[in-house]
Motif scaffolding. Structure first.
Motif, mmCIF file in Angstrom:
data_model
loop_
_atom_site.group_PDB
_atom_site.id
_atom_site.type_symbol
_atom_site.label_atom_id
_atom_site.label_comp_id
_atom_site.label_asym_id
_atom_site.label_seq_id
_atom_site.Cartn_x
_atom_site.Cartn_y
_atom_site.Cartn_z
ATOM 1 N N ASP A 165 1.128 4.738 2.532
ATOM 2 C CA ASP A 165 1.768 3.426 2.438
ATOM 3 C C ASP A 165 2.617 3.429 1.181
ATOM 4 N N GLU A 166 3.814 2.930 1.295
ATOM 5 C CA GLU A 166 4.737 2.896 0.163
ATOM 6 C C GLU A 166 4.870 1.471 -0.359
ATOM 7 N N LEU A 167 4.609 1.297 -1.641
ATOM 8 C CA LEU A 167 4.781 0.007 -2.310
ATOM 9 C C LEU A 167 5.897 0.179 -3.334
ATOM 10 N N ARG A 168 6.938 -0.613 -3.217
ATOM 11 C CA ARG A 168 8.098 -0.465 -4.105
ATOM 12 C C ARG A 168 7.977 -1.378 -5.319
ATOM 13 N N TYR A 169 8.154 -0.768 -6.481
ATOM 14 C CA TYR A 169 8.134 -1.517 -7.735
ATOM 15 C C TYR A 169 9.318 -2.487 -7.722
#
Length: 108
Positions: free
Chosen positions: A50-54
């Motif tokens: 899962d990718e969480l973008r800052y």
């Protein structure tokens, strides 16, 4: 019969001899070359993440509370934060052939 099962339970039932697939979350900064390399390494190893973008899903105070670090990428495996010292060398991603294995081992 399991009326309410999560994906991990079904996977273990269907493939009892295979190791469980780890739950991987990445905190990335858009435009970060090391983040792109880490995503590529995980994809080459056929490991979903899962990718969480800052700045979008994760903000400064949240990241500081979760990691106490300010570098990217940040990795969590099965809920455990993997310190950047495992996969970073200075400000660059380590160029170790078995980097994904080292990251997975650090989660144990």
């Amino acid at each position: 019969v399991c009326l309410v099962c999560d994906a991990d339970t079904v996977y273990k039932y269907l493939f009892p001899d295979k190791p469980a697939i780890p739950n991987i979350s990445l905190i990335v900064q858009p435009g970060c070359p090391d983040c792109a390399k880490m995503k590529q390494l995980l994809e080459e190893a056929s490991l979903p993440y899962d990718e969480l973008r800052y700045g979008y899903e994760v903000f400064g105070s949240m990241m500081k509370a979760m990691t106490a670090e300010s570098t990217f990428p940040q990795i969590f495996i099965d809920g455990k934060h993997i310190p950047s010292s495992v996969f970073m060398e200075g400000k660059n991603l380590r160029s170790t052939p078995d980097l994904v294995k080292k990251i997975l081992d650090a989660a144990k």
